[in-house]
Design a protein around this motif. Structure first.
Motif, PDB file in Angstrom:
ATOM      1  N   ARG A   1       0.835  -1.179   0.000  1.00 57.84           N
ATOM      2  CA  ARG A   1       0.000   0.000   0.000  1.00 57.84           C
ATOM      3  C   ARG A   1       0.876   1.238   0.000  1.00 57.84           C
ATOM      4  O   ARG A   1       1.900   1.281   0.669  1.00 57.84           O
ATOM      5  CB  ARG A   1      -0.908   0.022   1.231  1.00 57.84           C
ATOM      6  N   GLY A   2       0.439   2.216  -0.731  1.00 56.73           N
ATOM      7  CA  GLY A   2       1.189   3.468  -0.758  1.00 56.73           C
ATOM      8  C   GLY A   2       2.460   3.374  -1.563  1.00 56.73           C
ATOM      9  O   GLY A   2       3.285   4.286  -1.530  1.00 56.73           O
ATOM     10  N   GLY A   3       2.627   2.290  -2.276  1.00 59.00           N
ATOM     11  CA  GLY A   3       3.796   2.172  -3.142  1.00 59.00           C
ATOM     12  C   GLY A   3       5.076   1.856  -2.417  1.00 59.00           C
ATOM     13  O   GLY A   3       6.156   1.906  -2.989  1.00 59.00           O
ATOM     14  N   SER A   4       4.962   1.496  -1.176  1.00 58.52           N
ATOM     15  CA  SER A   4       6.164   1.204  -0.409  1.00 58.52           C
ATOM     16  C   SER A   4       6.094  -0.219   0.128  1.00 58.52           C
ATOM     17  O   SER A   4       5.034  -0.699   0.481  1.00 58.52           O
ATOM     18  CB  SER A   4       6.281   2.186   0.757  1.00 58.52           C
ATOM     19  N   GLN A   5       7.228  -0.881   0.180  1.00 53.45           N
ATOM     20  CA  GLN A   5       7.235  -2.230   0.728  1.00 53.45           C
ATOM     21  C   GLN A   5       7.547  -2.232   2.210  1.00 53.45           C
ATOM     22  O   GLN A   5       7.809  -3.263   2.788  1.00 53.45           O
ATOM     23  CB  GLN A   5       8.261  -3.081  -0.007  1.00 53.45           C
ATOM     24  N   GLY A   6       7.577  -1.080   2.818  1.00 56.06           N
ATOM     25  CA  GLY A   6       7.968  -1.031   4.227  1.00 56.06           C
ATOM     26  C   GLY A   6       6.805  -1.121   5.174  1.00 56.06           C
ATOM     27  O   GLY A   6       6.982  -0.957   6.373  1.00 56.06           O
ATOM     28  N   ASN A   7       5.611  -1.388   4.668  1.00 52.20           N
ATOM     29  CA  ASN A   7       4.464  -1.511   5.550  1.00 52.20           C
ATOM     30  C   ASN A   7       4.459  -2.934   6.065  1.00 52.20           C
ATOM     31  O   ASN A   7       3.840  -3.830   5.517  1.00 52.20           O
ATOM     32  CB  ASN A   7       3.177  -1.236   4.782  1.00 52.20           C
ATOM     33  N   LEU A   8       5.214  -3.131   7.115  1.00 57.88           N
ATOM     34  CA  LEU A   8       5.471  -4.484   7.584  1.00 57.88           C
ATOM     35  C   LEU A   8       4.435  -4.956   8.576  1.00 57.88           C
ATOM     36  O   LEU A   8       4.033  -4.222   9.473  1.00 57.88           O
ATOM     37  CB  LEU A   8       6.856  -4.555   8.229  1.00 57.88           C
TER      38      LEU A   8
END
Lengths: 111, 117
Positions: B98-105
């Protein structure tokens, strides 16, 4: 030493106080995050900023107000917190690949 | 819904023993990323490995190795010849984009590893 710097390391505040947590990185990362971690629990995502714009707010109460003044700085403004908000607040940055660089955290106690 | 399960809450071993930390995940995404992070008592989370869903090759880095098996939705972590400095809480995590980031862990609950001398 971590390349993500968080200040203060420890903060004690009353429920009527207004305080801020600060986070700084100089790695050129364009994604920055706030996570909250209660004792003996995993970190929980609060906010995501991508290119200085808020891209995710995980339904966090309005007493937590994030701010990203520029690509290197991330703040978390705190107002009218509750004792249950006491936790370790972790800031992280990333190139967007999921490899997060975390700071050491700010340990918050709300009295 | 996405979920990460680390069934082992605490593990205690004696130095030089091998130890495996289990991780099972759930996701409906076809593209996803899995991670392991280490959290020593100092509190800072340290990145160990990132694996994407299309790469099932096992990985070895020094004393650390990871076994990714899509068929069982598992991403297990083995420390060979454990040392006292390995004592920490280890988190397995799954990202969404979500939000174009893979850091939403999405983190598992963590496994606390204690290595005794």
């Amino acid at each position: 030493d971590t390349e993500v710097t968080q200040t203060p390391k420890h903060l004690v505040m009353g429920m009527t106080n207004k305080k801020s947590l600060k986070c700084e990185q100089h790695m050129g990362h364009r994604a920055m995050y706030w996570y909250k971690q209660k004792a003996k629990k995993p970190p929980e995502l609060m906010f995501v900023y991508s290119y200085e714009k808020l891209s995710i707010n995980e339904s966090v109460p309005s007493r937590f107000s994030p701010e990203c003044p520029n690509s290197s700085l991330l703040n978390l403004h705190l107002h009218a917190l509750q004792p249950e908000d006491s936790a370790l607040y972790l800031c992280a940055s990333s190139l967007g690949t999921g490899e997060l660089f975390f700071g050491e955290g700010s340990r918050l106690t709300v009295l | 819904a996405q979920k990460v399960t680390q069934a082992q809450t605490e593990i205690s071993v004696v130095e030089k023993e091998d130890v495996t930390l289990d991780c099972v995940y759930e996701t409906r995404d076809t593209t996803y990323y899995l991670f392991w992070y280490k959290q020593p008592p100092s509190g800072e989370l340290v990145f160990l490995i990132r694996r994407n869903s299309f790469d099932e090759q096992n990985e070895i880095s020094g004393r650390y190795s990871w076994n990714f098996q899509k068929s069982t939705s598992s991403f297990n972590f083995t420390i060979t010849a454990s040392q006292v400095v390995d004592s920490a809480v280890y988190f397995c995590a799954l990202s969404d984009e979500r939000g174009g980031s893979q850091g939403n862990l999405i983190f598992g609950k963590g496994t606390k590893l204690s290595v005794k001398p």
